[in-house]
Design a protein around this motif. Structure first.
Motif, mmCIF file in Angstrom:
data_model
loop_
_atom_site.group_PDB
_atom_site.id
_atom_site.type_symbol
_atom_site.label_atom_id
_atom_site.label_comp_id
_atom_site.label_asym_id
_atom_site.label_seq_id
_atom_site.Cartn_x
_atom_site.Cartn_y
_atom_site.Cartn_z
ATOM 1 N N ARG A 1 49.577 8.840 6.188
ATOM 2 C CA ARG A 1 49.208 9.199 5.159
ATOM 3 C C ARG A 1 49.250 9.398 4.330
ATOM 4 O O ARG A 1 48.520 9.735 3.616
ATOM 5 C CB ARG A 1 50.119 10.791 5.893
ATOM 6 C CG ARG A 1 48.862 11.782 7.272
ATOM 7 C CD ARG A 1 49.811 12.031 7.581
ATOM 8 N NE ARG A 1 49.316 13.659 8.439
ATOM 9 C CZ ARG A 1 50.405 14.082 8.959
ATOM 10 N NH1 ARG A 1 51.325 14.204 9.192
ATOM 11 N NH2 ARG A 1 49.859 14.655 10.113
ATOM 12 N N GLU A 2 50.354 8.655 3.952
ATOM 13 C CA GLU A 2 51.253 8.473 2.818
ATOM 14 C C GLU A 2 50.116 7.441 2.576
ATOM 15 O O GLU A 2 49.869 8.064 1.060
ATOM 16 C CB GLU A 2 52.360 7.962 2.480
ATOM 17 C CG GLU A 2 52.892 7.748 1.530
ATOM 18 C CD GLU A 2 54.598 7.455 1.034
ATOM 19 O OE1 GLU A 2 55.152 7.515 2.441
ATOM 20 O OE2 GLU A 2 54.995 7.419 0.412
ATOM 21 N N TYR B 1 54.752 15.675 0.769
ATOM 22 C CA TYR B 1 53.006 15.884 1.392
ATOM 23 C C TYR B 1 52.450 16.408 2.907
ATOM 24 O O TYR B 1 51.569 16.693 3.491
ATOM 25 C CB TYR B 1 51.700 14.759 1.497
ATOM 26 C CG TYR B 1 52.666 13.701 1.781
ATOM 27 C CD1 TYR B 1 52.327 12.871 3.166
ATOM 28 C CD2 TYR B 1 53.440 12.359 1.693
ATOM 29 C CE1 TYR B 1 52.443 11.976 4.357
ATOM 30 C CE2 TYR B 1 53.846 11.276 1.970
ATOM 31 C CZ TYR B 1 53.991 11.345 3.306
ATOM 32 O OH TYR B 1 54.373 10.147 3.998
ATOM 33 N N ILE C 1 71.856 3.403 19.970
ATOM 34 C CA ILE C 1 71.205 4.759 19.985
ATOM 35 C C ILE C 1 71.604 5.800 21.011
ATOM 36 O O ILE C 1 71.355 6.846 20.592
ATOM 37 C CB ILE C 1 69.989 4.008 21.396
ATOM 38 C CG1 ILE C 1 68.693 3.070 19.849
ATOM 39 C CG2 ILE C 1 69.101 5.577 20.807
ATOM 40 C CD1 ILE C 1 68.022 3.624 19.190
ATOM 41 N N THR D 1 52.742 9.020 9.659
ATOM 42 C CA THR D 1 52.982 8.855 8.570
ATOM 43 C C THR D 1 52.700 8.500 7.316
ATOM 44 O O THR D 1 52.724 8.483 6.348
ATOM 45 C CB THR D 1 54.524 9.932 8.430
ATOM 46 O OG1 THR D 1 55.684 8.808 8.840
ATOM 47 C CG2 THR D 1 54.632 10.778 9.064
ATOM 48 N N SER D 2 53.057 7.156 7.166
ATOM 49 C CA SER D 2 52.129 6.114 6.412
ATOM 50 C C SER D 2 51.332 5.564 6.075
ATOM 51 O O SER D 2 50.957 5.906 5.020
ATOM 52 C CB SER D 2 53.865 4.834 6.811
ATOM 53 O OG SER D 2 52.705 4.163 7.732
ATOM 54 N N ALA E 1 54.378 8.152 15.169
ATOM 55 C CA ALA E 1 54.723 8.670 14.444
ATOM 56 C C ALA E 1 55.207 8.446 13.036
ATOM 57 O O ALA E 1 54.834 8.512 12.285
ATOM 58 C CB ALA E 1 56.255 9.324 15.015
ATOM 59 N N ILE E 2 56.014 7.690 12.865
ATOM 60 C CA ILE E 2 56.108 6.684 11.714
ATOM 61 C C ILE E 2 54.766 5.096 11.314
ATOM 62 O O ILE E 2 55.054 6.029 10.382
ATOM 63 C CB ILE E 2 57.421 5.656 11.786
ATOM 64 C CG1 ILE E 2 58.924 6.115 11.840
ATOM 65 C CG2 ILE E 2 57.404 4.400 10.120
ATOM 66 C CD1 ILE E 2 60.087 4.858 12.035
ATOM 67 N N ILE F 1 66.846 5.969 17.081
ATOM 68 C CA ILE F 1 65.794 4.706 16.930
ATOM 69 C C ILE F 1 65.647 3.667 16.704
ATOM 70 O O ILE F 1 67.465 3.290 15.846
ATOM 71 C CB ILE F 1 64.329 4.959 15.671
ATOM 72 C CG1 ILE F 1 64.834 5.078 14.902
ATOM 73 C CG2 ILE F 1 63.472 6.189 16.858
ATOM 74 C CD1 ILE F 1 63.554 5.361 13.575
ATOM 75 N N ILE G 1 56.327 6.489 21.135
ATOM 76 C CA ILE G 1 56.057 7.377 20.159
ATOM 77 C C ILE G 1 56.862 8.304 18.867
ATOM 78 O O ILE G 1 56.358 7.250 17.869
ATOM 79 C CB ILE G 1 56.963 8.795 21.242
ATOM 80 C CG1 ILE G 1 56.121 8.522 22.263
ATOM 81 C CG2 ILE G 1 57.162 9.575 20.213
ATOM 82 C CD1 ILE G 1 56.676 10.225 23.021
ATOM 83 N N ALA G 2 57.806 6.893 18.677
ATOM 84 C CA ALA G 2 58.580 6.521 17.063
ATOM 85 C C ALA G 2 57.802 5.568 16.475
ATOM 86 O O ALA G 2 57.079 6.389 15.515
ATOM 87 C CB ALA G 2 60.357 6.192 17.805
ATOM 88 N N ILE H 1 65.578 9.232 8.370
ATOM 89 C CA ILE H 1 64.512 8.090 9.745
ATOM 90 C C ILE H 1 65.286 7.619 10.369
ATOM 91 O O ILE H 1 65.938 7.567 10.951
ATOM 92 C CB ILE H 1 63.891 7.576 9.633
ATOM 93 C CG1 ILE H 1 63.265 9.160 8.120
ATOM 94 C CG2 ILE H 1 62.932 6.981 10.610
ATOM 95 C CD1 ILE H 1 61.546 8.443 7.866
ATOM 96 N N LYS I 1 55.962 1.078 9.713
ATOM 97 C CA LYS I 1 55.788 1.104 8.651
ATOM 98 C C LYS I 1 54.334 -0.128 8.611
ATOM 99 O O LYS I 1 53.006 0.570 7.941
ATOM 100 C CB LYS I 1 57.017 0.894 7.357
ATOM 101 C CG LYS I 1 57.038 2.159 7.219
ATOM 102 C CD LYS I 1 57.131 2.820 6.286
ATOM 103 C CE LYS I 1 57.268 3.705 6.442
ATOM 104 N NZ LYS I 1 57.041 5.046 5.255
ATOM 105 N N ILE J 1 64.381 8.338 4.056
ATOM 106 C CA ILE J 1 64.903 6.848 5.013
ATOM 107 C C ILE J 1 66.346 7.430 5.597
ATOM 108 O O ILE J 1 66.525 6.918 7.271
ATOM 109 C CB ILE J 1 64.979 5.783 5.091
ATOM 110 C CG1 ILE J 1 64.868 4.470 5.520
ATOM 111 C CG2 ILE J 1 66.157 5.337 3.556
ATOM 112 C CD1 ILE J 1 64.773 3.371 5.275
#
Lengths: 305, 257
Positions: free
Chosen positions: B15-16, A94, A76, B12-13, B8-9, B93, B4-5, B88, B102, B85
């Motif tokens: 949302r998707e 989107y 990392i 978005t997943s 965040a993922i 991360i 946080i990471a 990402i 996910k 990906i």
């Protein structure tokens, strides 16, 4: 300490139900120094993208080491200092640019107070300042590339790794991208980019490596790469008829009373320099014609076949 | 930094998934089924409420399972297929954070899905009996945990195979999961020493989805053994955790080329 240090990197892919081995990288050694713009050149299928993906941890090496500022690429800590723009990037369709950059900022663990100011700055920098409300699915290829550059810079990385950053851009976009890269260089960043557009590479890089068939064939500064062999000399002559040149060199142009001839090596040059005055001509200038990066590149690629 | 990471993922997943039309399609059919359960119940005499609960819970379960499988198999695969990906994984991360994010996004989607459908079912029951039905609520909670197991299996398969193969494998495990409890009885009756051990191992490896089935109990208002719900929840969480761990192990090693 080098920004990137690749030692004896091998990558063998196994694919299919009954695995077939495909060796893509054959013992690559490469050092990218801090603060330089490094071009990674090679024909399609040479292994450029595979090398790059190994640097950014998308691919695990079969053998060998990749160090980023002295730390293993799989850690990392190493990735905290890099920004990556993939070839032909594709992002969540989107999302809007600001949402997408916020997502990337969150992945990097940036505090909100930092990302709140950095995101508009970056959008401005890459020329998307007026498109913040458009969803990504409505973006043109050039705009996606710009957004890709913005996400690569979100964590203010010391090292930028760009896979074909200039492909898919129009001439204006390419000029702007080159300016962004040069601006980053001036701010002390290291830039490692792959390209098959040699003119672009020639314009901005300090050093370059040529990769053919999974091996680094040549590596060095642009001068080292191109000056090693001089492709010939151009001599301009006055007061001379074209038919009296015979046997001295190849005529490449005549303009008014000036004839331009080309000789291919030092012996040819010596002969021309002594013969032309003897035959009554005046030598106006002698210009060594260095190989262009393209000459060197083509030479290396053709060696293979 | 790490939460946080993942968040965040997950966001978005989620949302998707929410923008995926298939979710609404399945949700619509689920709700339609629950709504018609009332109509169908008119065909029977005396047992209307049982029919409503039976068809309603089947709707929550089947359409929940379809949502889990369809979105579960595509959510990781799409990232690889579309190359999203690529920006990402190079971020600072860990790969496990990607899988956990996910999964978390899908878990939230499924939670909402089950809440909407079970609320609809409760309303249908309420209009008939003028009271809320606790056994149905209990059954829906366990359906949610069953869905978590299924979605983790879908993610596991999609982390190394194609969507169609993942779909078939996940569906197969779902069907096997509802009969796998027979293996333990079979193990007791099987001859020899090796076969019973083999059957027992198979029983523990395969998901036992009957652990989450309180539908019959809800329909006939049967008593549920004390501690059953809690034990099932623990089983679901443990099984999901192990499957996610497997996905992460595969994901750690794979190349994105």
């Amino acid at each position: 300490m080098d920004a990137i240090s690749i030692r004896n990197l091998w990558k063998v892919f196994r694919s299919g139900f009954i695995p077939r081995r495909r060796t893509v990288l054959r013992g690559i050694n490469l050092d990218v120094r801090q603060g330089e713009v490094f071009a990674f050149l090679g024909p399609n299928g040479a292994g450029k993208t595979t090398t790059i993906k190994t640097i950014v941890n998308l691919i695990r090496p079969t053998n060998g080491d990749v160090l980023i500022f002295g730390k293993k690429a799989s850690t990392i800590d190493a990735r905290r200092r890099i920004g990556f723009l993939p070839e032909n990037p594709y992002f969540y369709q989107y999302l809007r640019p600001v949402e997408f950059l916020q997502f990337n900022a969150d992945l990097c663990g940036l505090p909100r107070r930092v990302s709140r100011t950095r995101i508009p700055e970056l959008l401005q920098l890459v020329g998307l300042g007026d498109r913040t409300q458009l969803p990504i699915r409505k973006f043109s290829k050039g705009m996606v590339q710009r957004l890709g550059m913005a996400q690569a810079m979100i964590n203010d990385p010391d090292l930028l790794i760009l896979d074909e950053p200039l492909s898919g851009l129009d001439p204006i976009g390419r000029k702007e991208f080159r300016d962004i890269i040069l601006d980053l260089r001036d701010r002390g960043k290291t830039i490692f980019f792959s390209s098959h557009i040699l003119q672009d590479a020639e314009m901005i890089c300090h050093r370059a490596a040529i990769l053919v068939n999974g091996e680094v064939r040549r590596i060095g500064t642009l001068e080292e790469l191109t000056a090693q062999d001089i492709a010939g000399y151009e001599i301009s002559i006055q007061g001379f008829d074209a038919d009296r040149i015979s046997g001295l060199g190849r005529i490449i142009a005549t303009q008014d009373k000036t004839i331009f001839i080309q000789v291919s090596d030092q012996t040819g040059l010596d002969r021309a320099l002594s013969e032309i005055p003897a035959r009554g001509g005046q030598i106006q200038s002698v210009i060594p014609r260095r190989k262009t990066l393209e000459d060197v590149f083509m030479g290396e690629v053709q060696k293979k076949s | 930094m790490k939460p946080i990471a993942i968040a965040a993922i997950a966001l978005t997943s989620f949302r998707e998934a929410v923008r995926d039309k298939i979710l609404y399609l399945l949700l619509f059919f689920g709700l339609l089924l629950i709504a018609t359960s009332r109509v169908i119940s008119w065909l029977t005499v005396g047992a209307e409420i049982k029919i409503i609960i039976d068809i309603g819970l089947a709707g929550v379960s089947i359409f929940g399972v379809l949502v889990s499988i369809f979105i579960g198999i595509s959510i990781v695969h799409k990232e690889i297929e579309h190359k999203t990906i690529y920006t990402i994984i190079p971020k600072p991360i860990h790969r496990y954070q990607f899988i956990l994010g996910k999964f978390a996004g899908l878990a939230i989607t499924l939670l909402l899905n089950v809440i909407v459908m079970s609320a609809m079912l409760q309303i249908a029951i309420f209009l008939k009996t003028w009271s809320w039905n606790f056994p149905v609520f209990r059954a829906c909670v366990l359906i949610l945990f069953e869905l978590l197991v299924i979605v983790s299996i879908a993610i596991l398969f999609s982390s190394f195979s194609t969507p169609i193969l993942s779909f078939l494998l996940t569906l197969m495990l779902y069907l096997i999961g509802h009969i796998s409890y027979n293996l333990i009885g079979l193990a007791q009756k099987a001859p020899g020493t090796l076969l019973p051990i083999l059957l027992k191992v198979l029983y523990y490896v395969l998901p036992n989805l009957e652990n989450f089935n309180l539908k019959t109990a809800a329909v006939h208002n049967l008593p549920v053994p004390p501690g059953f719900v809690w034990a099932s929840i623990q089983y679901g969480l443990l099984y999901t955790a192990v499957v996610l761990l497997l996905s992460i192990t595969i994901f750690q090693k794979r190349d994105f080329s």
